[in-house]
Design a protein around this motif. Structure first.
Motif, short mmCIF file in Angstrom:
data_model
loop_
_atom_site.label_atom_id
_atom_site.label_comp_id
_atom_site.label_asym_id
_atom_site.label_seq_id
_atom_site.Cartn_x
_atom_site.Cartn_y
_atom_site.Cartn_z
N GLU A 23 -109.39 -27.90 -10.53
CA GLU A 23 -108.17 -28.57 -10.96
C GLU A 23 -107.01 -27.60 -11.14
OE1 GLU A 23 -108.09 -31.79 -10.77
OE2 GLU A 23 -110.21 -31.69 -10.23
N LYS A 24 -107.23 -26.53 -11.90
CA LYS A 24 -106.11 -25.64 -12.22
C LYS A 24 -105.94 -24.48 -11.23
CE LYS A 24 -108.47 -22.48 -15.44
NZ LYS A 24 -108.45 -21.90 -16.79
N ASP A 25 -107.00 -24.10 -10.52
CA ASP A 25 -106.91 -22.94 -9.62
C ASP A 25 -106.69 -23.33 -8.17
OD1 ASP A 25 -107.43 -21.14 -11.75
OD2 ASP A 25 -109.59 -21.53 -11.57
#
Length: 453
Positions: A147-149
């Motif tokens: 999700e964030k990377d």
């Protein structure tokens, strides 16, 4: 199942072996033993027992046990251990790994009889072959957060390049591509879709350096690219493009701009380094620009089973999954024609073919830069590089025949070209099997193969 006291006494009575290690006290070397057992068939560490099998006992603490669990969690990939207390002995039960090979601090260990040994590069290769293990690009990356990377913009560009329909969910597309397993992205996917590669793989960058002159004495400029795979490839080429000279050719119409070296050959060399490098080695791809040459070097020599004579004839990818993705993107081909395309591009430019150098740890492609003041594109058409190379080669062989002890410096002075130019021709002669070096650089001599006089 955790051992009881009688089992422990029985184990100690057997002595150290392939699956059993005694440690009188706790030390950092325990990480090596744990890694080696996981790469083997599992094993037990008995802390508080001397090498001779004498029970010395050990004082345990929460901090000590935490450090042991940290070793297991921080190995690559994480492995499983259980810790139990049996009287004065601490038992560390290491389970056989299901995702071999395992490494700690970037190093691989296996059991060799009663000892844990660090693997050398060729031994790691054999280990992979014998165990039928996955390669680096197939390994799951447990640090990457989808999700964030994950870079959605880069992923969108990838879908366009590969003409993949975006109708399916991201997870489904990645699974279908073989890049996702158990909700973890494989290293090939991390290389392709990360926002910043150094957050996960410190060695997967490309370093570009401009030097003054023909050696590494003075650096004029340096850049390191640490984005996703495609961005790093484009940025490295753009850097090369900005530092090399451009020639303007006028033939009665609009002027034509030609980079001093063929763009297609430079792109091919960068892609070759990305696709075929050994990502297990703690080094990155290096693009070096000198006044007389460009060198593009990647960690990892030729893949196992491939020889120098196979270059341009066989394709043997080291990173099959990554190579397949790059092929989908239209960046590489599977038929082993990359070197042939580089050679053809240089010939069309009326320049010498690039030189390939390979040893145990590195593979380098060297492009000789033309002196545009003396060797314009139009001027090169009057004298083919093949003829120039043949003349220089004949001079070198003639001088070596007269004096097998002659040095590179003496050859350069006599023929009138740089020492790097001499090195270029000597490497070609050795690769063709026409010349060999007997003994060390200092104190050795040259032998012309097939010259019995």
């Amino acid at each position: 199942m955790k051992p009881d006291s009688d089992d422990i006494k029985s184990l100690i009575g057997q002595g150290e072996g392939y699956n059993l290690e005694f440690k009188e006290s706790f030390s950092n070397s325990i990480a090596r033993e744990i890694c080696a057992f996981a790469n083997a068939s599992g094993g037990k560490l008995l802390l508080g027992v001397s090498d001779e099998g004498e029970i010395k006992g050990i004082t345990t603490s929460n901090a000590m046990m935490s450090r042991i669990y940290d070793v297991a969690r921080n190995s690559d990939p994480p492995l499983k251990v259980e810790i139990s207390r049996k009287g004065d002995i601490l038992v560390v039960d290491v389970f056989e790994g299901t995702d071999k090979p395992y490494s700690v601090n970037g190093k691989f260990y296996v059991r060799d009889g009663t000892n844990s040994q660090q693997l050398k590069r060729d031994e790691i290769r054999r280990f992979f072959q014998e165990e039928g293990l996955i390669s680096f690009d197939e390994k799951l990356n447990y640090d990457f957060d989808l999700e964030k990377d994950f870079d959605g913009v880069v992923f969108g560009a990838f879908l366009e390049m590969t003409r993949t329909s975006p109708v399916l969910e991201k997870h489904d597309i990645l699974k279908n591509l073989g890049l996702l397993k158990d909700d973890y992205l494989k290293n090939a996917g991390v290389l392709l879709f990360c926002k910043k590669i150094t957050a996960f793989l410190l060695n997967a960058t490309i370093t570009c350096v401009l030097f003054q002159g023909r050696d590494k004495y003075k650096i004029l400029d340096r850049k390191e690219f640490e984005g996703d795979l495609y961005s790093n490839y484009q940025d490295a080429f753009t850097y090369l493009q900005s530092k090399l000279n451009t020639e303007y050719i006028i033939k009665g119409g609009p002027r034509e701009e030609k980079l001093e070296l063929p763009e297609s050959a430079l792109r091919e060399a960068i892609l070759n380094a990305i696709a075929h490098r050994n990502y297990f080695l703690n080094a990155n791809i290096q693009v070096y620009i000198f006044s007389d040459r460009v060198e593009i070097t990647n960690p990892g020599g030729l893949p196992l089973g491939m020889s120098y004579s196979d270059l341009g004839r066989k394709s043997m990818p080291r990173n099959f999954l990554l190579f397949g993705m790059m092929q989908r993107m239209g960046l590489v081909e599977k038929v082993g024609t990359g070197i042939l395309r580089m050679n053809h591009a240089m010939e069309e430019y009326r320049l010498e073919k690039p030189v390939m150098e390979a040893d145990e740890n590195w593979f380098t492609i060297i492009f000789k830069r033309p002196e545009l003041e003396r060797e314009s594109f139009e001027g090169r058409g009057k004298t083919t590089p093949q003829k120039t190379t043949q003349k220089t080669t004949q001079k070198i062989l003639g001088l070596i025949k007269e004096n097998p002890d002659i040095t590179r410096r003496e050859l350069a002075s006599t023929i009138g070209i740089s020492e790097d130019g001499i090195k270029y021709h000597l490497t070609n002669l050795k690769n063709m099997g026409s010349l060999e070096r007997i003994g060390p650089d200092k104190g050795g001599y040259w032998r012309i193969v097939g010259d019995d006089e």
